[in-house]
Design a protein around this motif. Sequence first.
Motif, PDB file in Angstrom:
ATOM      1  N   ASP A 173       0.804  -1.217   0.000  1.00 14.99           N
ATOM      2  CA  ASP A 173       0.000   0.000   0.000  1.00 14.99           C
ATOM      3  C   ASP A 173       0.846   1.279   0.000  1.00 14.99           C
ATOM      4  OD1 ASP A 173      -2.715   0.392  -0.189  1.00 14.99           O
ATOM      5  OD2 ASP A 173      -2.851   1.138   1.882  1.00 14.99           O
ATOM      6  N   GLU A 174       1.869   1.287   0.860  1.00 14.83           N
ATOM      7  CA  GLU A 174       2.623   2.526   1.035  1.00 14.83           C
ATOM      8  C   GLU A 174       3.511   2.849  -0.167  1.00 14.83           C
ATOM      9  OE1 GLU A 174       2.850  -0.211   2.775  1.00 14.83           O
ATOM     10  OE2 GLU A 174       4.947  -0.792   3.139  1.00 14.83           O
ATOM     11  N   VAL A 189       2.310   2.303  -3.386  1.00 16.93           N
ATOM     12  CA  VAL A 189       1.450   2.376  -4.575  1.00 16.93           C
ATOM     13  C   VAL A 189       1.561   3.729  -5.280  1.00 16.93           C
ATOM     14  CG1 VAL A 189      -0.976   2.469  -5.328  1.00 16.93           C
ATOM     15  CG2 VAL A 189      -0.171   0.555  -3.937  1.00 16.93           C
ATOM     16  N   SER A 190       1.498   4.828  -4.517  1.00 13.90           N
ATOM     17  CA  SER A 190       1.499   6.131  -5.199  1.00 13.90           C
ATOM     18  C   SER A 190       2.854   6.399  -5.851  1.00 13.90           C
ATOM     19  CB  SER A 190       1.096   7.257  -4.242  1.00 13.90           C
ATOM     20  OG  SER A 190       2.018   7.307  -3.183  1.00 13.90           O
ATOM     21  N   LYS A 229       3.009   4.273  -9.040  1.00 11.42           N
ATOM     22  CA  LYS A 229       2.158   4.868 -10.085  1.00 11.42           C
ATOM     23  C   LYS A 229       2.824   6.096 -10.685  1.00 11.42           C
ATOM     24  CE  LYS A 229      -2.502   3.339  -8.738  1.00 11.42           C
ATOM     25  NZ  LYS A 229      -3.770   3.720  -8.102  1.00 11.42           N
ATOM     26  N   LYS A 230       3.419   6.917  -9.820  1.00 11.81           N
ATOM     27  CA  LYS A 230       4.053   8.156 -10.281  1.00 11.81           C
ATOM     28  C   LYS A 230       5.262   7.837 -11.178  1.00 11.81           C
ATOM     29  CE  LYS A 230       6.692  11.906  -8.342  1.00 11.81           C
ATOM     30  NZ  LYS A 230       7.336  12.266  -7.090  1.00 11.81           N
ATOM     31  N   SER A 235       4.162   6.429 -14.513  1.00 13.92           N
ATOM     32  CA  SER A 235       3.598   7.487 -15.349  1.00 13.92           C
ATOM     33  C   SER A 235       4.711   8.343 -15.954  1.00 13.92           C
ATOM     34  CB  SER A 235       2.640   8.314 -14.495  1.00 13.92           C
ATOM     35  OG  SER A 235       2.324   9.510 -15.145  1.00 13.92           O
ATOM     36  N   GLU A 253      -4.142  -1.139 -11.812  1.00 12.03           N
ATOM     37  CA  GLU A 253      -4.466  -1.890 -10.598  1.00 12.03           C
ATOM     38  C   GLU A 253      -5.664  -2.771 -10.890  1.00 12.03           C
ATOM     39  OE1 GLU A 253      -4.562   0.587  -7.094  1.00 12.03           O
ATOM     40  OE2 GLU A 253      -5.614  -0.960  -5.953  1.00 12.03           O
TER      41      GLU A 253
END
Lengths: 322, 322
Positions: A273-274, A276-277, A280-281, A284, A292
């Motif tokens: 979870d920690e 994921v961002s 994704k960044k 990208s 996901e």
Amino acid sequence: MAEFDFINKYFHRGKTPDQVMLDKGDDCALIAPSIGCALAVTTDTLVCGTHFLPDIHPHALAYRALATNISDLAAMGALPKWFSLAICLPKDLTDTESWLDKFSQGLFQLADKHNIYLIGGDTTSGPLSITITAMGEVEPTKALTRSAAQVGDRIFASGNLGGAAGALDFLLAKSTPINSDIETSLLQYFNYPEPQVELGLLLAGKANAAIDISDGLLADLSHILKASNVAASVDLDLLPIDDNLIKQFGLKKAQMLAATGGDDYQLCFTVPDEQVSLVKKLSSQARIQIKEIGIVKQGRGLEIFSEGEAVNIDQKGYQHFA
Amino acid sequence: MAEFDFINKYFHRGKTPDQVMLDKGDDCALIAPSIGCALAVTTDTLVCGTHFLPDIHPHALAYRALATNISDLAAMGALPKWFSLAICLPKDLTDTESWLDKFSQGLFQLADKHNIYLIGGDTTSGPLSITITAMGEVEPTKALTRSAAQVGDRIFASGNLGGAAGALDFLLAKSTPINSDIETSLLQYFNYPEPQVELGLLLAGKANAAIDISDGLLADLSHILKASNVAASVDLDLLPIDDNLIKQFGLKKAQMLAATGGDDYQLCFTVPDEQVSLVKKLSSQARIQIKEIGIVKQGRGLEIFSEGEAVNIDQKGYQHFA
């Protein structure tokens, strides 16, 4: 042509890299591994009639044979470095020189892209098959294994899924392409899969588990779940699918191909979870498509949902539960 | 049987060695190379109908497939460490389980002897062939290459030569064994060649050039001469030959088989004058048979002598010069 001339003409290319201390042409190649790295080693064979049809273009065959191996390195988060090539060629090829010329072009098109160097191999006469052993390097603590998925991890897939299976439908004459654009675009997935090296490197040390999708998303994800002793749920409606696959087969069959079709060589991976961002960044920024598609849970087995309902999928497709 | 069960049943054996950080069953194996060593890598394929006859016993096939690869490591002076196995099996084997059982017994008989560990591979369906990629380690300055022969080096061959070629004569029904002892002893050379690992390790840092004899003594020695830009003379009467080969074929044909027959997997190597007595002493202490058969000279080409006269040998045998 003697084996040495043959190797020099078709399979020796470019400058020998610094870490290759002894190149093709001796009993062994000698390489100097990087200190502090683990050596990742994988072997894949493609056999005529089993993994490809006899009329495959040699350019695509070479590309795909190397791609399937590099894909395994990508799934470990390893940097591709070296490979050996064992090629078994029928004596009755109509034009061996032309065949080898195209084969080596396809091989080096991908090898050069990923800076992976051919250190040696073997050429033999017999039924057409290609065996490649590829080697890469990865810091041991950052390697992505099948057994490292944790409860709560988000499950991702890269790229689009099902394209290669759609192409195989054409190749086996089970369906006819509705137009040539669709045919071309889906055949590209089958003949020229793109191993996700850059993504693997990006995920190393950030994702938990990873696998490359060679048997099919659900089958390969199940390998992760079994090795990690966890369960998962996946939402079919979230699977990344090429529009052309949907146009050709309709949404339901396209989803089935994406869920169960092999040969895509995208990555399926699980991210805590920690992370994921950040993942994704970074993806990208690198213009790498990831999506996901589910979550890792406690227990055993894989639950699949579509339109909010649990569905049951087998090799032949899937049916809603009664 | 699923691939994982298949691997576990036939190809997973013993404790994972310390340097194998991740074993069979993931996308790649991960290994930790020894610091200060070069990694020696070799690949050899055996194809049914090209390298062995369809009725070969699977135990011998596995042994020979691994032996040809370990032999390449021995010829570099490398210590065998790890190997991958790609096995392509026909679907119509009469008893696949029994075949695999015998195959894996032959494989591990040799693997265990040399402490080389199976890290992974691939199993596919198709015409029978075996591709192995073997890895070993050697200190870079001690590696035995083909290109390091120096003028004045003494040329040696290990073991006995020509036995495998004699056996092939039986197998191809070109000749009939005169008795069963001779048949058994010569077939052993063909089916169960002994890679000269101990000798290679002993020679590392002491001999100059080395090659393993797979194509035939004269052909393989010629590879050394070409790579080292030197010439040589060899005395046919000095070739090490099994008495049984002479009993079966007579001295002249036995010498021809020893000079030109392949598949012996002994070593041919060149030793600088000042190391000759040490190499002889160490080999004798280790009970490894080596025989001095010629000398490296300036120039190009290979001169062959018998009974004091120059002889000319081609693939079909040899004739005295007029």
